[in-house]
Enzyme design. Structure first.
Site, short mmCIF file in Angstrom:
data_model
loop_
_atom_site.label_atom_id
_atom_site.label_comp_id
_atom_site.label_asym_id
_atom_site.label_seq_id
_atom_site.Cartn_x
_atom_site.Cartn_y
_atom_site.Cartn_z
N SER A 7 -9.49 41.65 34.91
CA SER A 7 -10.01 42.77 34.65
C SER A 7 -8.81 44.23 35.05
CB SER A 7 -11.14 43.30 35.36
OG SER A 7 -11.41 44.44 34.46
N HIS A 33 -4.86 54.19 32.77
CA HIS A 33 -5.26 55.41 31.98
C HIS A 33 -3.26 56.17 32.47
CE1 HIS A 33 -9.41 55.86 31.63
NE2 HIS A 33 -9.57 55.17 33.08
N HIS A 61 -7.34 48.38 28.20
CA HIS A 61 -7.78 47.60 29.10
C HIS A 61 -8.00 46.31 28.61
CE1 HIS A 61 -12.30 45.54 28.74
NE2 HIS A 61 -11.88 45.38 30.07
N ASN A 108 -9.78 41.87 29.73
CA ASN A 108 -10.44 40.89 30.38
C ASN A 108 -10.54 40.00 30.12
OD1 ASN A 108 -13.39 39.67 30.81
ND2 ASN A 108 -12.88 41.42 32.74
N ARG A 132 -11.98 36.01 31.00
CA ARG A 132 -13.29 35.75 32.20
C ARG A 132 -13.28 34.17 31.79
NH1 ARG A 132 -14.92 39.64 28.87
NH2 ARG A 132 -16.85 39.14 28.24
N HIS A 168 -1.69 44.95 17.41
CA HIS A 168 -2.64 44.42 16.25
C HIS A 168 -1.85 43.01 15.87
CE1 HIS A 168 -6.82 46.10 15.92
NE2 HIS A 168 -6.44 47.86 15.95
N HIS A 185 -23.79 56.23 20.24
CA HIS A 185 -24.12 57.92 20.46
C HIS A 185 -23.32 58.97 19.64
CE1 HIS A 185 -22.62 57.65 24.24
NE2 HIS A 185 -22.05 58.57 23.96
#
Length: 299
Positions: free
Chosen positions: A89, A93, A103, A105, A107, A138, A168
């Site tokens: 992972s 920044h 980012h 990951n 797994r 992309h 939210h």
């Protein structure tokens, strides 16, 4: 293909990524901490801070096992108790607000021979969206995916758009990328070995992709206002990771190592009340592009 072989290959991917990021940064170096999980297994947490490019970054490897908590069993819809999970992972920044957060990951999860799968993904969170950078990012992900299955990129991009969404706020975390979970031969045209190769290909693509994006932007001048905006965008990153991110929740619910789980959080962030960018500004343009379903390859 055994779980120990998967873990060993992931360890080598962690090594390669750390070496590549140190060369890219040119100043910072990783500090490693080895850790053991009380319930079984452990990992290697590697952190780089205060570099020439990277303000804070982490490249974690883990291979853990033990009893699966009831809440996780219920979420997975399984009755088995003992699990094995391994992966790498990464969250970076950067200091310069024109260099994007990234980012990744990869797994593998296993309960038994019948219940096992691969998961992972990579996504980009620019503080300022640059359409050429987005198209490059992309395009490279599509190239990796197309080497295994032409349906991977469009399917996994759509999943990433849905997953990396701050409900939210009604905005995406960034420009997305690809995301997949519970990938098995039954869901693809690939064998277990080929799915594993895809997972590793994605891991090995991380440094070349990010190096290109860093080198395009690392020398750009910036102002205090750019930094303020960067910190506001980092705040959105924190909100997503603490409220919605499945990996964070899994780590906390399986008694994971807190420092490793929360290494994804930035060193500085802001939450200004009702912050709104000036109309027509670069900040306003970025906000206008934080939407699901954008075809970045054709913009």
């Amino acid at each position: 293909m055994h779980k120990e072989d998967i873990a060993d290959r992931y360890r080598h991917i962690q090594d390669g990524i750390c070496k590549g990021l140190e060369a890219l940064d040119g100043k910072g170096s990783f500090v490693e901490e080895l850790w053991q999980r009380d319930g079984g297994g452990g990992g290697r947490t590697r952190i780089i801070q205060d570099g020439a490019v990277i303000e804070k970054g982490g490249v974690n490897f883990s291979a853990v096992h033990g009893a699966l908590p009831d809440a996780v069993k219920e979420a997975f819809g399984v009755d088995e108790s003992n699990f094995f999970a391994t992966g790498v992972s990464i969250v970076i920044h950067p200091g310069n607000p024109f260099v994007p957060i990234i980012h990744m990951n990869i797994r593998y999860f296993e309960l038994n021979d019948q219940v096992r799968w691969f998961g992972g993904g990579i996504d980009l969170t620019p503080h300022y969206i640059d359409l050429d950078d987005a198209a490059f990012f992309h395009g490279e992900l599509k190239r990796v995916c197309d080497g295994f299955d032409p349906l991977f990129y469009p399917n996994f991009k759509a999943i990433a758009d849905r997953y990396f969404y701050i409900k939210h706020r009604q905005e995406t975390r960034g420009i997305g990328g690809i995301f997949y979970d519970r990938l098995t031969p039954e869901k693809t045209s690939l064998s277990w070995e080929e799915i594993f190769d895809f997972s590793c290909a994605l891991g090995n693509a991380f440094v070349p992709i990010y190096a290109e994006l860093v080198n395009r932007n690392r020398q750009r001048d910036f102002t205090e206002e750019n930094i303020r905006w960067q910190h506001l965008r980092r705040g959105r990153y924190v909100e997503f990771n603490l409220v919605y991110d499945a990996g964070t929740k899994f780590g906390l619910e399986t008694n994971g190592r807190i420092e490793s789980i929360l290494m994804s959080l930035p060193p500085h962030a802001q939450w200004a009340y009702d912050a709104k960018p000036a109309p027509g500004s670069a900040e306003a343009h970025t906000l206008s592009m934080l939407k699901q379903g954008i075809d970045w390859l054709s913009r």
